[in-house]
Design a protein around this motif. Structure first.
Motif, short mmCIF file in Angstrom:
data_model
loop_
_atom_site.label_atom_id
_atom_site.label_comp_id
_atom_site.label_asym_id
_atom_site.label_seq_id
_atom_site.Cartn_x
_atom_site.Cartn_y
_atom_site.Cartn_z
N ASP A 53 0.80 -1.08 0.16
CA ASP A 53 -0.17 0.03 -0.07
C ASP A 53 0.87 1.30 0.12
O ASP A 53 0.49 2.22 -0.58
N GLU A 82 -0.46 12.16 -8.81
CA GLU A 82 -2.02 12.89 -8.22
C GLU A 82 -1.98 13.21 -6.84
O GLU A 82 -2.80 12.37 -6.10
N SER A 127 -8.18 10.51 -1.40
CA SER A 127 -8.29 8.97 -0.91
C SER A 127 -7.89 8.66 0.32
O SER A 127 -7.81 7.23 0.64
N HIS A 135 -14.86 12.48 -0.85
CA HIS A 135 -15.27 13.73 -1.79
C HIS A 135 -14.54 12.92 -3.26
O HIS A 135 -13.25 12.71 -3.29
N LYS A 174 -9.18 13.12 -10.99
CA LYS A 174 -8.11 13.14 -10.11
C LYS A 174 -7.71 11.56 -9.87
O LYS A 174 -7.44 11.40 -8.64
N PHE A 206 -5.39 7.92 -10.63
CA PHE A 206 -3.75 7.93 -10.58
C PHE A 206 -3.65 7.16 -12.31
O PHE A 206 -3.87 6.21 -12.31
N GLU A 208 -5.33 -1.05 -9.13
CA GLU A 208 -4.54 -0.43 -8.03
C GLU A 208 -5.30 0.98 -7.58
O GLU A 208 -5.27 1.50 -6.29
N GLU A 236 -7.91 0.18 -5.25
CA GLU A 236 -7.13 -0.35 -3.73
C GLU A 236 -6.97 0.70 -3.07
O GLU A 236 -7.25 0.57 -1.81
N LEU A 237 -6.42 1.63 -3.64
CA LEU A 237 -5.95 3.14 -2.85
C LEU A 237 -7.15 3.67 -2.13
O LEU A 237 -7.07 4.46 -1.31
N GLY A 238 -8.45 3.68 -2.80
CA GLY A 238 -9.60 4.39 -2.14
C GLY A 238 -9.64 3.70 -0.75
O GLY A 238 -10.49 4.23 0.16
N SER A 239 -9.30 2.25 -0.35
CA SER A 239 -9.29 2.11 0.78
C SER A 239 -8.23 2.00 1.77
O SER A 239 -7.82 1.32 2.50
N TYR A 240 -7.34 2.91 1.50
CA TYR A 240 -5.85 3.25 1.90
C TYR A 240 -6.02 3.38 3.28
O TYR A 240 -5.26 2.84 4.26
N ARG A 294 -11.61 -4.85 1.94
CA ARG A 294 -11.35 -4.57 0.49
C ARG A 294 -11.55 -5.36 -0.67
O ARG A 294 -12.03 -4.88 -1.60
N ARG A 318 -13.38 4.50 -6.82
CA ARG A 318 -12.40 4.63 -5.65
C ARG A 318 -13.09 5.11 -4.35
O ARG A 318 -12.59 4.80 -3.18
#
Lengths: 300, 233
Positions: free
Chosen positions: A176, A187, A194, B80, B86, B88, B95, B98-102, B109, B146
């Motif tokens: 991660d 970005e 996020s 938001h 925006k 990546f 990926e 996945e980063l939405g649930s960082y 996930r 995301r």
């Protein structure tokens, strides 16, 4: 039947060439490791970290001090100095470079330049300008490979550099935090929205860059020397590698490092040892002319 | 669940929002309408912690958001989906998701990934594809997906229909309706007045950094002054 004299001379030349190639690849792998740290930070913060050379020097002194003062073998020191320099790089970015640059890229550039001056002079004050090296029992051990004699520390450095590059690649591709680093590199706003803490990611990137230097320093010291200015020579080469491989590209840094190592070694062989670096800078100019984005760089 | 009172915000001391108050209640879709430059994006940026408000208060589930960073606000469940997506671009669709649930819902996930693929089957066909090579509509779906990966309690969508073909705009509004049907509160910030009012329960009209009109979506839709006066249509 005895060898013809001409044939024998040819064999000898091939041996010398092969040995120069092998030496170049081994040195190049360490160059690649140094370039990796530089390109990583560039890829995310989009600025060249001018303190990279001074940090390498500091790491090399740390290896020297660990060996001379505490009797720690440089390869064992990897386990101590890598996390230490990660923490140092993290703290530098989080608490010094970040706050002092107020979000402007040109400020980061100046702050790292300032840091490099501070670090170099602190080292100069502490260690004087003497050149120091360490004595390890395996310093002159060689591995025989056919007619090639490869210095053991350089062979270790070669494989260790690849191991670090592979670990770094795995980190970037599969964890991660690695994904967050790649996300922030392109970005920032999307990353923050996020849930990615951008300042933390910057600092981790800086920490990884410094950790690469700590490993490189441990790998270099058994065959190299240290004085307060030694890092600059390496970083100039590393910068060429970053440009050659493509700014911000990890595979670019690796391949670029090997190429530069071989070029330096071969031009040392053909033009004389003192002119070895001429080939590097010829390549640098050629890349800028022909392929400014580098081998693996995104085309602008 | 979202309570904004007298919010003043702007850039470099120049106020864009001049005292905005609005509410979003649990489970409802609220539309925030306004022409270009009315302050919609500034409002979103202030709520999600990208800029510090100069005055007023923002509360989420009874908690003041003042001083929290954007990731902290995501952690609370206020997500938001920004204007311009925006995403990546250098990373794969998977990926990106996945980063939405960082920061939030990391443990769920895998399940949430399946949920997002169920809502946006087109993303599932493109999991390995680099996000930068997606079409505009697909990128918008990815941005929403995301956002959903964090299991939001309130989803703010900034201009999800911007730059999409009329057909895709229809599809996007249908998808927003579907997402909200599960009980998720949505604040829909849009220029697309008619479709937004069809979807939302209530709406606010933002004009020059202040709320010019507010009320039930059905009432606002029949108000003749809405179109002409405030939205410049």
């Amino acid at each position: 039947m005895p060898f013809q004299p001409g044939c024998r001379r040819l064999m000898l030349q091939i041996d010398i060439l092969l040995s120069a190639l092998a030496n170049g690849l081994m040195t190049g792998a360490v160059y690649a490791l140094i370039a990796l740290g530089l390109t990583l930070v560039y890829g995310v913060l989009h600025v060249i970290n001018f303190a990279h050379g001074a940090t390498l020097t500091a790491a090399m002194f740390a290896v020297w001090a660990a060996h001379d003062g505490l009797g720690i073998d440089p390869y064992v020191a990897i386990l101590i100095l890598t996390p230490l320099f990660f923490a140092l790089g993290y703290a530098l970015q989080r608490f010094v470079i970040g706050p002092a640059s107020h979000g402007s890229d040109s400020n980061i550039l100046l702050v790292t330049l300032g840091l490099s001056i501070v670090i170099e002079n602190a080292l100069l004050a502490a260690f004087r300008s003497d050149t120091r090296s360490i004595d390890v029992p395996y310093g002159f051990s060689v591995i025989e490979l056919g007619n090639l004699f490869l210095p053991l520390p350089k062979v270790i450095a070669f494989f260790a550099s690849f191991l670090v590059a592979a670990l770094l690649w795995g980190l970037m591709a599969h964890t991660d935090i690695g994904k967050a680093i790649r996300a922030v590199s392109r970005e920032k706003t999307g990353a923050a929205l996020s849930g990615i803490p951008v300042e933390h990611v910057y600092a981790v990137t800086f920490g990884l860059g410094a950790a690469c230097l700590a490993v490189a320093a441990c790998l270099l010291m058994p065959t190299f020397l240290v004085n307060p200015r030694v890092g600059n020579a390496f970083v100039l080469v590393a910068f060429t590698i970053v440009v050659l491989g493509g700014m911000g590209s990890v595979p670019g840094a690796l391949i670029g490092g090997l190429i530069i190592g071989v070029v330096e070694s071969l031009s040392g062989l053909y033009f004389g040892e003192s002119l070895g670096q001429i080939g590097i800078f010829l390549i640098f100019i050629l890349v800028l002319l022909v392929r400014p984005a580098g081998l693996f760089g995104a085309r602008a | 669940m979202l309570e904004i009172r007298d919010l003043v915000a702007g850039y470099g001391g120049v106020p864009v929002l001049r005292g905005v108050s609005l509410d979003v209640r649990a489970g409802e879709i609220v539309a925030v309408l306004g022409a270009n430059g009315a302050g919609k994006t500034t409002l979103n940026r202030a709520i999600s912690g990208l800029i510090r408000p100069d005055g007023g208060s923002i509360g989420f589930e009874g908690r003041a958001l003042a001083g929290l960073s954007a990731p902290d606000i995501v952690a609370l469940g206020l997500v938001h989906v920004p204007e311009g997506r925006k995403i990546f671009p250098n990373m794969s669709v998977r990926e990106n998701l996945e980063l939405g649930s960082y920061r939030r819902a990391k443990a769920n996930r895998a399940a949430n990934l399946e949920r997002v693929f169920a809502i946006f089957p087109r993303l599932k066909e493109r999991t390995g594809q680099s996000a930068g090579t997606l079409s505009g509509g697909e990128q918008q779906m990815l941005a929403i997906g995301r956002g959903l990966m964090a299991e939001p309690k309130l989803l703010i969508m900034d201009e999800p229909s911007l730059g999409l073909s009329p057909l895709l705009v229809e599809e996007m509004f249908a998808l927003v309706a579907r997402i909200a049907a599960d009980g998720l509160a949505v604040m829909l910030v849009e220029q697309n007045v008619v479709q937004s009012l069809d979807l939302a329960a209530r709406a606010y009209v933002l004009e020059n950094g202040a709320i010019a009109m507010a009320g039930a979506a059905g009432t606002l839709k029949r108000d003749p002054t809405l179109m002409t006066t405030y939205l410049g249509l």
